[in-house]
Design a protein around this motif. Sequence first.
Motif, PDB file in Angstrom:
ATOM      1  N   MET A  43       0.823  -1.220   0.000  1.00 49.02           N
ATOM      2  CA  MET A  43       0.000   0.000   0.000  1.00 49.02           C
ATOM      3  C   MET A  43       0.852   1.262   0.000  1.00 49.02           C
ATOM      4  O   MET A  43       0.619   2.185  -0.782  1.00 49.02           O
ATOM      5  N   VAL A  44       1.839   1.300   0.881  1.00 51.61           N
ATOM      6  CA  VAL A  44       2.703   2.492   0.975  1.00 51.61           C
ATOM      7  C   VAL A  44       3.398   2.721  -0.365  1.00 51.61           C
ATOM      8  O   VAL A  44       3.614   3.871  -0.780  1.00 51.61           O
ATOM      9  N   GLY A  45       3.700   1.620  -1.071  1.00 51.91           N
ATOM     10  CA  GLY A  45       4.336   1.729  -2.389  1.00 51.91           C
ATOM     11  C   GLY A  45       3.460   2.417  -3.420  1.00 51.91           C
ATOM     12  O   GLY A  45       3.944   2.823  -4.484  1.00 51.91           O
ATOM     13  N   GLU A  46       2.182   2.571  -3.124  1.00 51.60           N
ATOM     14  CA  GLU A  46       1.267   3.240  -4.056  1.00 51.60           C
ATOM     15  C   GLU A  46       1.208   4.754  -3.824  1.00 51.60           C
ATOM     16  O   GLU A  46       0.457   5.455  -4.488  1.00 51.60           O
ATOM     17  N   TYR A  47       1.964   5.227  -2.828  1.00 50.86           N
ATOM     18  CA  TYR A  47       1.950   6.658  -2.488  1.00 50.86           C
ATOM     19  C   TYR A  47       3.317   7.284  -2.734  1.00 50.86           C
ATOM     20  O   TYR A  47       4.342   6.598  -2.653  1.00 50.86           O
ATOM     21  N   ARG A  48       3.291   8.579  -2.985  1.00 54.36           N
ATOM     22  CA  ARG A  48       4.554   9.328  -3.138  1.00 54.36           C
ATOM     23  C   ARG A  48       4.843  10.195  -1.921  1.00 54.36           C
ATOM     24  O   ARG A  48       5.981  10.384  -1.548  1.00 54.36           O
ATOM     25  N   ARG A  49       3.790  10.732  -1.297  1.00 60.10           N
ATOM     26  CA  ARG A  49       4.005  11.692  -0.205  1.00 60.10           C
ATOM     27  C   ARG A  49       3.155  11.327   0.999  1.00 60.10           C
ATOM     28  O   ARG A  49       2.096  10.697   0.866  1.00 60.10           O
ATOM     29  N   ALA A  50       3.603  11.794   2.148  1.00 61.83           N
ATOM     30  CA  ALA A  50       2.820  11.596   3.375  1.00 61.83           C
ATOM     31  C   ALA A  50       3.049  12.774   4.306  1.00 61.83           C
ATOM     32  O   ALA A  50       4.033  13.516   4.165  1.00 61.83           O
ATOM     33  N   LEU A  51       2.123  12.927   5.223  1.00 61.43           N
ATOM     34  CA  LEU A  51       2.259  13.935   6.279  1.00 61.43           C
ATOM     35  C   LEU A  51       2.475  13.169   7.583  1.00 61.43           C
ATOM     36  O   LEU A  51       1.719  12.241   7.884  1.00 61.43           O
ATOM     37  N   ILE A  52       3.519  13.523   8.304  1.00 56.30           N
ATOM     38  CA  ILE A  52       3.756  12.866   9.597  1.00 56.30           C
ATOM     39  C   ILE A  52       3.766  13.951  10.669  1.00 56.30           C
ATOM     40  O   ILE A  52       4.253  15.058  10.445  1.00 56.30           O
ATOM     41  N   TYR A  53       3.184  13.663  11.819  1.00 58.77           N
ATOM     42  CA  TYR A  53       3.211  14.634  12.913  1.00 58.77           C
ATOM     43  C   TYR A  53       3.231  13.892  14.244  1.00 58.77           C
ATOM     44  O   TYR A  53       2.841  12.727  14.336  1.00 58.77           O
ATOM     45  N   CYS A  54       3.732  14.570  15.258  1.00 60.57           N
ATOM     46  CA  CYS A  54       3.808  13.921  16.571  1.00 60.57           C
ATOM     47  C   CYS A  54       3.382  14.904  17.647  1.00 60.57           C
ATOM     48  O   CYS A  54       3.351  16.118  17.429  1.00 60.57           O
ATOM     49  N   TYR A  55       3.017  14.371  18.776  1.00 59.29           N
ATOM     50  CA  TYR A  55       2.539  15.208  19.870  1.00 59.29           C
ATOM     51  C   TYR A  55       2.746  14.494  21.199  1.00 59.29           C
ATOM     52  O   TYR A  55       2.790  13.270  21.260  1.00 59.29           O
ATOM     53  N   HIS A  56       2.911  15.277  22.229  1.00 58.15           N
ATOM     54  CA  HIS A  56       2.905  14.755  23.595  1.00 58.15           C
ATOM     55  C   HIS A  56       1.504  15.015  24.111  1.00 58.15           C
ATOM     56  O   HIS A  56       0.977  16.097  23.927  1.00 58.15           O
ATOM     57  N   ARG A  57       0.910  14.081  24.739  1.00 60.15           N
ATOM     58  CA  ARG A  57      -0.444  14.325  25.241  1.00 60.15           C
ATOM     59  C   ARG A  57      -0.640  13.558  26.547  1.00 60.15           C
ATOM     60  O   ARG A  57      -0.049  12.507  26.739  1.00 60.15           O
ATOM     61  N   PRO A  58      -1.495  14.056  27.405  1.00 64.51           N
ATOM     62  CA  PRO A  58      -1.856  13.260  28.566  1.00 64.51           C
ATOM     63  C   PRO A  58      -2.704  12.076  28.101  1.00 64.51           C
ATOM     64  O   PRO A  58      -3.373  12.162  27.076  1.00 64.51           O
ATOM     65  N   LEU A  59      -2.691  10.991  28.847  1.00 62.79           N
ATOM     66  CA  LEU A  59      -3.346   9.774  28.372  1.00 62.79           C
ATOM     67  C   LEU A  59      -4.830   9.690  28.710  1.00 62.79           C
ATOM     68  O   LEU A  59      -5.364   8.619  28.872  1.00 62.79           O
ATOM     69  N   ASP A  60      -5.491  10.838  28.862  1.00 62.14           N
ATOM     70  CA  ASP A  60      -6.916  10.734  29.188  1.00 62.14           C
ATOM     71  C   ASP A  60      -7.733  10.450  27.925  1.00 62.14           C
ATOM     72  O   ASP A  60      -7.334  10.765  26.798  1.00 62.14           O
ATOM     73  N   LEU A  61      -8.882   9.836  28.167  1.00 63.31           N
ATOM     74  CA  LEU A  61      -9.731   9.360  27.079  1.00 63.31           C
ATOM     75  C   LEU A  61     -10.183  10.480  26.149  1.00 63.31           C
ATOM     76  O   LEU A  61     -10.208  10.332  24.932  1.00 63.31           O
ATOM     77  N   LYS A  62     -10.530  11.617  26.767  1.00 60.35           N
ATOM     78  CA  LYS A  62     -11.037  12.743  25.980  1.00 60.35           C
ATOM     79  C   LYS A  62      -9.991  13.196  24.960  1.00 60.35           C
ATOM     80  O   LYS A  62     -10.296  13.441  23.782  1.00 60.35           O
ATOM     81  N   THR A  63      -8.741  13.280  25.375  1.00 54.25           N
ATOM     82  CA  THR A  63      -7.683  13.716  24.464  1.00 54.25           C
ATOM     83  C   THR A  63      -7.436  12.678  23.382  1.00 54.25           C
ATOM     84  O   THR A  63      -7.221  13.012  22.222  1.00 54.25           O
ATOM     85  N   VAL A 136      12.680   5.120  23.098  1.00 54.30           N
ATOM     86  CA  VAL A 136      11.889   4.239  23.956  1.00 54.30           C
ATOM     87  C   VAL A 136      11.646   4.928  25.297  1.00 54.30           C
ATOM     88  O   VAL A 136      12.567   5.494  25.884  1.00 54.30           O
ATOM     89  N   VAL A 137      10.400   4.878  25.755  1.00 50.05           N
ATOM     90  CA  VAL A 137      10.059   5.447  27.064  1.00 50.05           C
ATOM     91  C   VAL A 137      10.473   4.436  28.130  1.00 50.05           C
ATOM     92  O   VAL A 137      10.102   3.263  28.066  1.00 50.05           O
ATOM     93  N   ARG A 138      11.262   4.879  29.097  1.00 54.66           N
ATOM     94  CA  ARG A 138      11.846   3.929  30.047  1.00 54.66           C
ATOM     95  C   ARG A 138      11.152   3.892  31.406  1.00 54.66           C
ATOM     96  O   ARG A 138      11.411   3.028  32.223  1.00 54.66           O
ATOM     97  N   SER A 139      10.277   4.845  31.673  1.00 59.47           N
ATOM     98  CA  SER A 139       9.570   4.815  32.951  1.00 59.47           C
ATOM     99  C   SER A 139       8.171   5.389  32.766  1.00 59.47           C
ATOM    100  O   SER A 139       7.897   6.083  31.789  1.00 59.47           O
ATOM    101  N   ARG A 140       7.303   5.104  33.742  1.00 54.48           N
ATOM    102  CA  ARG A 140       5.917   5.559  33.644  1.00 54.48           C
ATOM    103  C   ARG A 140       5.787   7.057  33.885  1.00 54.48           C
ATOM    104  O   ARG A 140       4.752   7.649  33.619  1.00 54.48           O
ATOM    105  N   THR A 141       6.834   7.662  34.423  1.00 54.45           N
ATOM    106  CA  THR A 141       6.769   9.106  34.668  1.00 54.45           C
ATOM    107  C   THR A 141       7.132   9.899  33.402  1.00 54.45           C
ATOM    108  O   THR A 141       6.844  11.085  33.304  1.00 54.45           O
ATOM    109  N   GLU A 142       7.761   9.217  32.462  1.00 54.71           N
ATOM    110  CA  GLU A 142       8.149   9.889  31.221  1.00 54.71           C
ATOM    111  C   GLU A 142       6.943   9.959  30.293  1.00 54.71           C
ATOM    112  O   GLU A 142       6.261   8.951  30.094  1.00 54.71           O
ATOM    113  N   ARG A 143       6.694  11.124  29.735  1.00 54.99           N
ATOM    114  CA  ARG A 143       5.541  11.254  28.851  1.00 54.99           C
ATOM    115  C   ARG A 143       5.915  10.796  27.434  1.00 54.99           C
ATOM    116  O   ARG A 143       6.860  11.314  26.851  1.00 54.99           O
TER     117      ARG A 143
END
Length: 153
Positions: A43-63, A136-143
């Motif tokens: 599938m990826v081979g059928e595309y030429r471009r993509a948009l990638i983005y990242c974010y830090h977020r709290p793990l609540d359901l609403k977010t 890699v996140v190494r502890s539960r305190t790391e977001r």
Amino acid sequence: MIPAKNVVTAEWVWLKCQFGCDGFNRRLSCPPFTPTPERMRRMVGEYRRALIYCYHRPLDLKTRRRMGRLLVAIERAAFLDGCHKAFGLGAGPCRFCAKCDTGRLCRFPELMRPSMESCGIDVYATCRNSGIELHVVRSRTERPKYVSLVLLD
Ligand code: SF4
């Protein structure tokens, strides 16, 4: 914006879903219901471009749900802008329903998109190829950092 060839797929990613993740076979957004790494590679081979983005977020359901809606909104905007193949891949299992009934069709197919990893995408390698620092996140305190992708064209 990245070239789609930056997106790396690997068989081992599915192993990580199947062994060690309690989400396996529990949500329609997760393996074994999602495309295999081999299919995703094609599938990826059928595309030429993509948009990638990242974010830090709290793990609540609403977010989590808000980020799911954002992904679909970006996909839709790209589609309406002429990228007729636009397809979004999120981060982590779908959380739109409290419990996912895998014996039935998805209740919110207009909102649900599989995660990158559930389709065999090596998110770490893809980020490395795209200039995004991800470790890699190494502890539960790391977001953790969450990554999403919209295949365009
Ligand atoms: S929207 Fe609901 S039914 Fe569909 S994958 Fe998500 S949790 Fe499951």
